[in-house]
Design an enzyme around this catalytic site. Structure first.
Site, PDB file in Angstrom:
ATOM      1  N   GLU A   1       0.849  -1.198   0.000  1.00  0.00           N
ATOM      2  CA  GLU A   1       0.000   0.000   0.000  1.00  0.00           C
ATOM      3  C   GLU A   1       0.887   1.251   0.000  1.00  0.00           C
ATOM      4  O   GLU A   1       1.842   1.326   0.746  1.00  0.00           O
ATOM      5  CB  GLU A   1      -0.902  -0.024   1.248  1.00  0.00           C
TER       6      GLU A   1
ATOM      7  N   CYS B   1       6.394   4.509   9.301  1.00  0.00           N
ATOM      8  CA  CYS B   1       7.015   3.663   8.272  1.00  0.00           C
ATOM      9  C   CYS B   1       8.387   4.078   7.755  1.00  0.00           C
ATOM     10  O   CYS B   1       9.216   3.209   7.506  1.00  0.00           O
ATOM     11  CB  CYS B   1       6.059   3.498   7.114  1.00  0.00           C
TER      12      CYS B   1
ATOM     13  N   LYS C   1       8.213  -1.597  -2.461  1.00  0.00           N
ATOM     14  CA  LYS C   1       7.568  -0.848  -1.372  1.00  0.00           C
ATOM     15  C   LYS C   1       8.623  -0.240  -0.442  1.00  0.00           C
ATOM     16  O   LYS C   1       8.559   0.945  -0.089  1.00  0.00           O
ATOM     17  CB  LYS C   1       6.624  -1.774  -0.595  1.00  0.00           C
TER      18      LYS C   1
HETATM   19  P1  NAD Z   1      -1.699  -0.511  12.722  1.00  0.00           P
HETATM   20  O1  NAD Z   1      -0.872  -0.834  13.885  1.00  0.00           O
HETATM   21  O2  NAD Z   1      -2.490   0.755  12.672  1.00  0.00           O
HETATM   22  O3  NAD Z   1      -2.756  -1.687  12.480  1.00  0.00           O
HETATM   23  C1  NAD Z   1      -2.434  -3.050  12.541  1.00  0.00           C
HETATM   24  C2  NAD Z   1      -3.585  -3.795  13.231  1.00  0.00           C
HETATM   25  O4  NAD Z   1      -3.369  -5.208  13.117  1.00  0.00           O
HETATM   26  C3  NAD Z   1      -3.711  -3.495  14.721  1.00  0.00           C
HETATM   27  O5  NAD Z   1      -4.995  -2.958  14.989  1.00  0.00           O
HETATM   28  C4  NAD Z   1      -3.513  -4.879  15.383  1.00  0.00           C
HETATM   29  O6  NAD Z   1      -4.334  -5.063  16.527  1.00  0.00           O
HETATM   30  C5  NAD Z   1      -3.908  -5.822  14.277  1.00  0.00           C
HETATM   31  N1  NAD Z   1      -3.361  -7.169  14.418  1.00  0.00           N
HETATM   32  C6  NAD Z   1      -2.070  -7.529  14.647  1.00  0.00           C
HETATM   33  N2  NAD Z   1      -1.978  -8.876  14.654  1.00  0.00           N
HETATM   34  C7  NAD Z   1      -3.210  -9.381  14.442  1.00  0.00           C
HETATM   35  C8  NAD Z   1      -3.744 -10.697  14.334  1.00  0.00           C
HETATM   36  N3  NAD Z   1      -2.964 -11.782  14.437  1.00  0.00           N
HETATM   37  N4  NAD Z   1      -5.078 -10.851  14.120  1.00  0.00           N
HETATM   38  C9  NAD Z   1      -5.872  -9.756  14.005  1.00  0.00           C
HETATM   39  N5  NAD Z   1      -5.423  -8.471  14.092  1.00  0.00           N
HETATM   40  C10 NAD Z   1      -4.103  -8.295  14.295  1.00  0.00           C
HETATM   41  O7  NAD Z   1      -0.736  -0.596  11.453  1.00  0.00           O
HETATM   42  P2  NAD Z   1      -0.898   0.167  10.051  1.00  0.00           P
HETATM   43  O8  NAD Z   1      -0.392   1.548  10.149  1.00  0.00           O
HETATM   44  O9  NAD Z   1      -2.269  -0.100   9.529  1.00  0.00           O
HETATM   45  O10 NAD Z   1       0.173  -0.644   9.183  1.00  0.00           O
HETATM   46  C11 NAD Z   1      -0.066  -1.970   8.766  1.00  0.00           C
HETATM   47  C12 NAD Z   1       0.979  -2.339   7.724  1.00  0.00           C
HETATM   48  O11 NAD Z   1       0.831  -1.497   6.573  1.00  0.00           O
HETATM   49  C13 NAD Z   1       2.433  -2.173   8.162  1.00  0.00           C
HETATM   50  O12 NAD Z   1       3.195  -3.195   7.587  1.00  0.00           O
HETATM   51  C14 NAD Z   1       2.833  -0.845   7.569  1.00  0.00           C
HETATM   52  O13 NAD Z   1       4.211  -0.781   7.311  1.00  0.00           O
HETATM   53  C15 NAD Z   1       2.058  -0.830   6.280  1.00  0.00           C
HETATM   54  N6  NAD Z   1       1.735   0.508   5.760  1.00  0.00           N
HETATM   55  C16 NAD Z   1       1.298   1.490   6.588  1.00  0.00           C
HETATM   56  C17 NAD Z   1       0.941   2.734   6.071  1.00  0.00           C
HETATM   57  C18 NAD Z   1       0.451   3.850   6.958  1.00  0.00           C
HETATM   58  O14 NAD Z   1       0.259   4.954   6.446  1.00  0.00           O
HETATM   59  N7  NAD Z   1       0.220   3.650   8.228  1.00  0.00           N
HETATM   60  C19 NAD Z   1       0.997   2.956   4.696  1.00  0.00           C
HETATM   61  C20 NAD Z   1       1.430   1.923   3.872  1.00  0.00           C
HETATM   62  C21 NAD Z   1       1.790   0.688   4.416  1.00  0.00           C
HETATM   63  C1  UGA Z   2       4.579   7.607   3.676  1.00  0.00           C
HETATM   64  C2  UGA Z   2       4.578   7.546   2.141  1.00  0.00           C
HETATM   65  O1  UGA Z   2       4.384   8.861   1.622  1.00  0.00           O
HETATM   66  C3  UGA Z   2       3.480   6.624   1.633  1.00  0.00           C
HETATM   67  O2  UGA Z   2       3.559   6.487   0.224  1.00  0.00           O
HETATM   68  C4  UGA Z   2       3.637   5.248   2.293  1.00  0.00           C
HETATM   69  O3  UGA Z   2       2.570   4.401   1.894  1.00  0.00           O
HETATM   70  C5  UGA Z   2       3.624   5.412   3.803  1.00  0.00           C
HETATM   71  O4  UGA Z   2       4.685   6.304   4.207  1.00  0.00           O
HETATM   72  C6  UGA Z   2       3.854   4.132   4.534  1.00  0.00           C
HETATM   73  O5  UGA Z   2       4.387   3.180   3.983  1.00  0.00           O
HETATM   74  O6  UGA Z   2       3.495   4.157   5.707  1.00  0.00           O
HETATM   75  P1  UGA Z   2       3.186   8.914   5.519  1.00  0.00           P
HETATM   76  O7  UGA Z   2       4.296   8.513   6.414  1.00  0.00           O
HETATM   77  O8  UGA Z   2       1.811   8.625   5.942  1.00  0.00           O
HETATM   78  O9  UGA Z   2       3.366   8.209   4.077  1.00  0.00           O
HETATM   79  O10 UGA Z   2       3.268  10.479   5.223  1.00  0.00           O
HETATM   80  P2  UGA Z   2       4.241  11.382   4.321  1.00  0.00           P
HETATM   81  O11 UGA Z   2       3.426  12.401   3.657  1.00  0.00           O
HETATM   82  O12 UGA Z   2       5.100  10.553   3.449  1.00  0.00           O
HETATM   83  O13 UGA Z   2       5.133  12.128   5.415  1.00  0.00           O
HETATM   84  C7  UGA Z   2       6.096  11.419   6.180  1.00  0.00           C
HETATM   85  C8  UGA Z   2       6.882  12.405   7.026  1.00  0.00           C
HETATM   86  O14 UGA Z   2       7.742  13.204   6.202  1.00  0.00           O
HETATM   87  C9  UGA Z   2       6.007  13.407   7.795  1.00  0.00           C
HETATM   88  O15 UGA Z   2       6.533  13.608   9.077  1.00  0.00           O
HETATM   89  C10 UGA Z   2       6.102  14.672   6.960  1.00  0.00           C
HETATM   90  O16 UGA Z   2       5.875  15.823   7.703  1.00  0.00           O
HETATM   91  C11 UGA Z   2       7.528  14.588   6.464  1.00  0.00           C
HETATM   92  N1  UGA Z   2       7.767  15.337   5.212  1.00  0.00           N
HETATM   93  C12 UGA Z   2       7.154  14.967   4.055  1.00  0.00           C
HETATM   94  C13 UGA Z   2       8.612  16.423   5.223  1.00  0.00           C
HETATM   95  O17 UGA Z   2       9.183  16.772   6.271  1.00  0.00           O
HETATM   96  N2  UGA Z   2       8.832  17.121   4.071  1.00  0.00           N
HETATM   97  C14 UGA Z   2       8.247  16.766   2.889  1.00  0.00           C
HETATM   98  O18 UGA Z   2       8.491  17.444   1.868  1.00  0.00           O
HETATM   99  C15 UGA Z   2       7.375  15.664   2.894  1.00  0.00           C
END
Ligand code: NAD
Ligand code: UGA
Length: 460
Positions: free
Chosen positions: A163, A274, A218
């Protein structure tokens, strides 16, 4: 392969909740169940008051309102949801390991493995298992191994579908993605997943690759994005000593179409769950293959980010006559970026910790982050007890309560509302000289100086 009519997503977090809501919204004929072990989180997803959803994202409430109870369900019964699904997304957390081999760098895959074992134990018919979580390259092989060796003899197809949404813009990113990436080696399984995205994503934006390229892409995408932030932050320090202005430099280089204008905003440091985790993971993977020069290269992105956070805190202390002991410092913002209530790895946490070491009195205002979250972020640093933290940190619900009698204001998150405040009134209520340290370059230098502030911004 049968038609996909039921999808289950394990993990109702920042990714699972919004992603599945949008898939359900765009595919009303597919039943989608999002499950989580955390019953409070599931209750919040089911809350009739949409203001109480566990994830704050602009526009998410409307999407959830449309699909929930129609073809989108949130539940705690993981086994039932696995049993009935044709396709299972794994969207659980993959934090940095805090113990054992790879501590502090490798991704902790215990939650992923638990999911695989549970799927294998429950599944009584063929399933497509989709990696939605961010995972080290080659995890799919481990996943397939566990599924095949502990299962009931049914067929599992593993796909990688990382994602790319960013928090704060999750809904628009999901509705209009730059690309959807699907890695796999089974054409039929890939087509089943492509078909779901085709409901709203143009065909040419759905990329298919081999599974290892998908997993690695990713990590690499996040590494490149974070690298841009660290690069411009490195230049921000040079700007401060040379009289250049980092926003002007960003603009000047960003006009070059080969460089591009995005992700060149200097800041107090990147946060979020992340960037750091995924780069550390990349570094770890490179080291396990003995690619130490590659590992050192990417590690520098993190070191630069740590430097930027401590540099900002040091600037505050140094400017305020080398002591902040007992001084009231108002933090505007705690979230790691605007338009989210997520605080994971937020620069604010580390800046606060640094100032608390110097016995500053920190007063925090953030429009979306709860008091409990702020205290728990500080407790989780492991440097102080909650009692000690409460002695030094106060949290307020009105920004004007934060700035009243403050010796300094520090802007840690770029919330739009901070620009609309009556800064003249704020100046009147602060102790003099009234210092403002702008970690986001949100306010206008000339106007702030005209109002009589001692104004310092990153990179100018
Ligand atoms: P999160 O911690 O918000 O959510 C994960 C959820 O999974 C939690 O609510 C937890 O209770 C649940 N969980 C864990 N083990 C479980 C199990 N065995 N059965 C059922 N539920 C279970 O995490 P997130 O931010 O949603 O991130 C999830 C993944 O997506 C990570 O690998 C992260 O790197 C990736 N990711 C996150 C973002 C982001 O913006 N947060 C963007 C892209 C990718
Ligand atoms: C980032 C990536 O942008 C997503 O594509 C990815 O899916 C995600 O991580 C993930 O894998 O979790 P996110 O962390 O939600 O998304 O937000 P960003 O907009 O990327 O910002 C990350 C950090 O960088 C923030 O603290 C933001 O303030 C900072 N940032 C971003 C800067 O300081 N300067 C910039 O120009 C851009």
């Amino acid at each position: 392969m049968r038609e996909i009519t039921k999808i289950t997503c394990i993990g109702a977090g920042y990714v699972g909740g919004p992603t599945m809501s949008v898939i359900a919204h765009k595919n009303p004929n597919i039943k989608i169940t999002v499950v989580d072990l955390n019953s409070a989180r599931i209750a919040a997803w089911n809350d009739e008051n949409l203001a109480n959803l566990p994830v704050y994202e602009p526009g998410l409430d409307e999407i959830v309102r449309d699909a929930r109870h129609r073809n989108l369900f949130f539940d705690t019964d993981v086994e039932r949801a696995i049993d009935e699904a044709d396709m299972i997304f794994i969207s659980v957390n993959t934090p940095t390991k805090t113990y054992g081999k790879g501590k502090g760098q490798a991704a902790d895959l215990k939650y992923i493995e638990l999911c695989a074992r549970q799927i294998a134990a429950v599944a009584k018919d063929d399933k497509i298992v989709v990696e939605k979580s961010t995972l080290p390259v080659r995890t799919a092989a481990a996943l397939k191994n566990i599924l095949d060796n502990t299962g009931n003899g049914v067929n599992f197809h593993v796909l990688s579908n990382p994602e790319f949404l960013a928090e704060g813009t999750a809904v628009s990113d999901l509705l209009n993605p730059d690309r959807v990436l699907i890695g796999g080696d089974d054409e039929v399984a890939i087509e089943a997943l492509v078909k779901i995205y085709r409901s709203w994503v143009p065909e040419e934006r759905i990329l298919t690759t081999n599974i290892w390229s998908s997993e690695l892409s990713k990590l690499v995408a996040n590494a490149f994005l974070a690298q841009r932030v660290s690069s411009i932050n490195a230049i921000s320090e040079l700007c401060e000593v040379t009289g250049a202005n980092v926003d002007e430099v960003s603009r000047a280089i960003g006009y070059d179409s080969r460089i591009g204008s995005k992700f060149l905003k200097a800041s107090v440091g990147f946060g979020g769950s992340c960037f750091q985790k995924d780069i550390l993971n990349l570094v770890y993977i490179a080291r396990t293959y003995n690619l130490h020069t590659v590992a050192d290269y990417w590690e520098q992105v993190i070191l630069m980010n740590d430097h930027q956070k401590s540099r900002f805190a040091e600037k505050i202390i140094q400017t305020m006559y080398n002591t902040v002991n007992g001084k009231r410092i108002a933090f505007l913002g705690w979230a790691f970026k605007k338009d989210t209530n997520d605080t994971r790895e937020s620069a604010a946490i580390y800046v606060a910790d640094y100032l608390m070491d110097e016995e500053a009195q920190v007063v925090v205002y953030d429009p979306k982050v709860s008091d409990n979250q702020i205290y728990s972020d500080l407790v989780s640093l492991g440097t102080r007890s909650l009692e000690e933290i409460k002695r030094l940190v106060t949290i307020v619900n009105d920004p004007y309560d934060a700035v009243g009698d403050a010796h300094a204001v520090a802007i840690l998150t770029e919330w739009d509302e901070f620009k609309t405040y009556n800064w003249n009134k704020i100046k009147g209520e602060m102790k003099k000289p009234a210092f403002v340290f702008d970690g986001r370059k949100l306010l206008n230098n000339i106007e702030m100086n005209k109002l009589g502030f001692e104004y310092y911004a990153i990179g100018e």
